[in-house]
Design a protein around this motif. Structure first.
Motif, mmCIF file in Angstrom:
data_model
loop_
_atom_site.group_PDB
_atom_site.id
_atom_site.type_symbol
_atom_site.label_atom_id
_atom_site.label_comp_id
_atom_site.label_asym_id
_atom_site.label_seq_id
_atom_site.Cartn_x
_atom_site.Cartn_y
_atom_site.Cartn_z
ATOM 1 N N ALA A 96 0.837 -1.203 0.000
ATOM 2 C CA ALA A 96 0.000 0.000 0.000
ATOM 3 C C ALA A 96 0.873 1.254 0.000
ATOM 4 O O ALA A 96 0.520 2.273 -0.603
ATOM 5 C CB ALA A 96 -0.931 0.006 1.204
ATOM 6 N N ILE A 97 2.012 1.177 0.695
ATOM 7 C CA ILE A 97 3.009 2.252 0.697
ATOM 8 C C ILE A 97 4.350 1.579 0.391
ATOM 9 O O ILE A 97 5.098 1.198 1.296
ATOM 10 C CB ILE A 97 3.061 2.992 2.053
ATOM 11 N N PRO A 98 4.675 1.397 -0.879
ATOM 12 C CA PRO A 98 5.808 0.553 -1.243
ATOM 13 C C PRO A 98 7.166 1.176 -0.945
ATOM 14 O O PRO A 98 7.427 2.327 -1.288
ATOM 15 C CB PRO A 98 5.626 0.359 -2.752
ATOM 16 N N ALA A 99 8.028 0.401 -0.307
ATOM 17 C CA ALA A 99 9.410 0.835 -0.110
ATOM 18 C C ALA A 99 10.228 0.580 -1.366
ATOM 19 O O ALA A 99 11.283 1.183 -1.570
ATOM 20 C CB ALA A 99 10.028 0.100 1.077
ATOM 21 N N GLN A 100 9.718 -0.333 -2.214
ATOM 22 C CA GLN A 100 10.334 -0.591 -3.515
ATOM 23 C C GLN A 100 9.216 -0.866 -4.500
ATOM 24 O O GLN A 100 8.239 -1.549 -4.191
ATOM 25 C CB GLN A 100 11.279 -1.790 -3.461
ATOM 26 N N SER A 101 9.340 -0.317 -5.703
ATOM 27 C CA SER A 101 8.377 -0.576 -6.766
ATOM 28 C C SER A 101 9.150 -1.009 -8.003
ATOM 29 O O SER A 101 9.939 -0.232 -8.549
ATOM 30 C CB SER A 101 7.542 0.674 -7.061
ATOM 31 N N GLU A 102 8.943 -2.246 -8.406
ATOM 32 C CA GLU A 102 9.703 -2.861 -9.480
ATOM 33 C C GLU A 102 11.189 -2.728 -9.161
ATOM 34 O O GLU A 102 11.661 -3.198 -8.140
ATOM 35 C CB GLU A 102 9.322 -2.261 -10.846
ATOM 36 N N ILE A 103 11.964 -2.018 -10.027
ATOM 37 C CA ILE A 103 13.415 -1.920 -9.816
ATOM 38 C C ILE A 103 13.804 -0.696 -9.003
ATOM 39 O O ILE A 103 14.986 -0.468 -8.740
ATOM 40 C CB ILE A 103 14.163 -1.886 -11.166
ATOM 41 N N TYR A 104 12.823 0.095 -8.571
ATOM 42 C CA TYR A 104 13.127 1.374 -7.935
ATOM 43 C C TYR A 104 12.928 1.321 -6.421
ATOM 44 O O TYR A 104 11.868 0.915 -5.937
ATOM 45 C CB TYR A 104 12.222 2.476 -8.495
ATOM 46 N N ASN A 105 13.948 1.757 -5.688
ATOM 47 C CA ASN A 105 13.780 1.993 -4.261
ATOM 48 C C ASN A 105 13.073 3.333 -4.076
ATOM 49 O O ASN A 105 13.327 4.286 -4.819
ATOM 50 C CB ASN A 105 15.135 2.024 -3.552
ATOM 51 N N ILE A 106 12.187 3.407 -3.086
ATOM 52 C CA ILE A 106 11.429 4.626 -2.808
ATOM 53 C C ILE A 106 11.896 5.163 -1.459
ATOM 54 O O ILE A 106 11.368 4.783 -0.407
ATOM 55 C CB ILE A 106 9.909 4.342 -2.783
ATOM 56 N N PRO A 107 12.918 6.029 -1.453
ATOM 57 C CA PRO A 107 13.521 6.471 -0.188
ATOM 58 C C PRO A 107 12.515 7.053 0.802
ATOM 59 O O PRO A 107 12.618 6.814 2.011
ATOM 60 C CB PRO A 107 14.539 7.527 -0.635
ATOM 61 N N GLY A 108 11.554 7.819 0.310
ATOM 62 C CA GLY A 108 10.593 8.464 1.203
ATOM 63 C C GLY A 108 9.596 7.527 1.833
ATOM 64 O O GLY A 108 8.796 7.956 2.681
#
Length: 256
Positions: A96-108
């Motif tokens: 629901a609030i992804p720390a990673q989406s596919e190949i991308y890290n989501i720092p925030g």
């Protein structure tokens, strides 16, 4: 990156494009926007990532808007990026609030405190839920089907996807099955049931929560986004889908 609690609202999480009170089709586009509230500082991502499919469903809103025009239907559209909160996921879902989406890290989205997660739920998910639930309640006498519109990337984790249109369902498969049974003769699009995702991937939340629990038939349309890159392509796709949806509605007469 330390993501702060915001001291102001994120802005409206959902927008309803109005329609006649007796509309029998409801269009939903949860991933219509890649907007990140200013206070979240872009979640620490480059602009290129925020324009990509991980932040929203490119082309989906255009298709949804054209469908709404054909059916004189209301649209409930998400106004905040799914990277902030994915309104097609329940609060307990890890993505629901992804720390990673596919190949991308989501720092925030990394190491959020319970308070930070709850703020996302309170400012995005709950208001979106309330808007959609209210629209269904206000139209319960006339609605015959809820159609959610999504798009997907042609290449996922390096693998090419051949499917071009996916017809997905949750607990209630009646309308999805009717669409598969009424596919346009000679359609150029490879169309499959429950591809490239299915309910087992957690994508049926809106269908089940707002469709099945309200005895409102529903279907999710997944369109490969390279097929809807321009306004003209979105209009053409929507016109084809509208005729198809109408055939499915006719097939289901007496059952919906």
């Amino acid at each position: 990156m330390m993501t702060p609690l915001c001291d102001s609202t994120y802005g409206p999480p959902a927008l309803v494009l109005p329609a006649p009170a007796d509309a029998d089709v409801l269009i939903v586009c949860e991933h219509a926007s890649n907007h990140i509230p200013v206070c979240l500082d872009g979640l620490g991502l480059e602009a290129e990532v925020l324009q990509s499919h991980v932040a929203w469903d490119p082309g989906a809103l255009g298709v949804a808007q054209h469908l709404a025009t054909v059916f004189a239907a209301p649209i409930v559209r998400g106004e905040i990026s799914r990277l902030v909160y994915d309104c097609n996921r329940p609060p307990e879902a890890g993505d629901a609030i992804p720390a990673q989406s596919e190949i991308y890290n989501i720092p925030g989205n990394v190491n959020l405190t319970p308070e930070q997660r709850q703020q996302r739920i309170d400012l995005v998910y709950k208001p979106f839920y309330a808007v959609l639930a209210g629209e269904i309640a206000a139209r319960q006498r006339s609605l015959r089907v809820m159609v959610t519109v999504h798009s997907f990337t042609p290449v996922y984790r390096g693998q090419r996807r051949d499917v071009e249109i996916g017809i997905l369902h949750g607990d209630d498969a009646i309308f999805a099955e009717a669409m598969m049974e009424t596919q346009p003769i000679g359609s150029p699009y490879l169309t499959l049931m429950n591809e490239p995702y299915s309910a087992t991937d957690g994508v049926a939340h809106t269908l089940d929560l707002h469709g099945a629990t309200n005895d409102l038939p529903s279907v999710m349309l997944e369109i490969r986004n390279d097929l809807i890159t321009t306004g003209m392509k979105q209009s053409q796709m929507a016109n084809m889908l509208a005729t198809w949806i109408q055939r499915a509605l006719t097939k289901c007469e007496g059952r919906l």
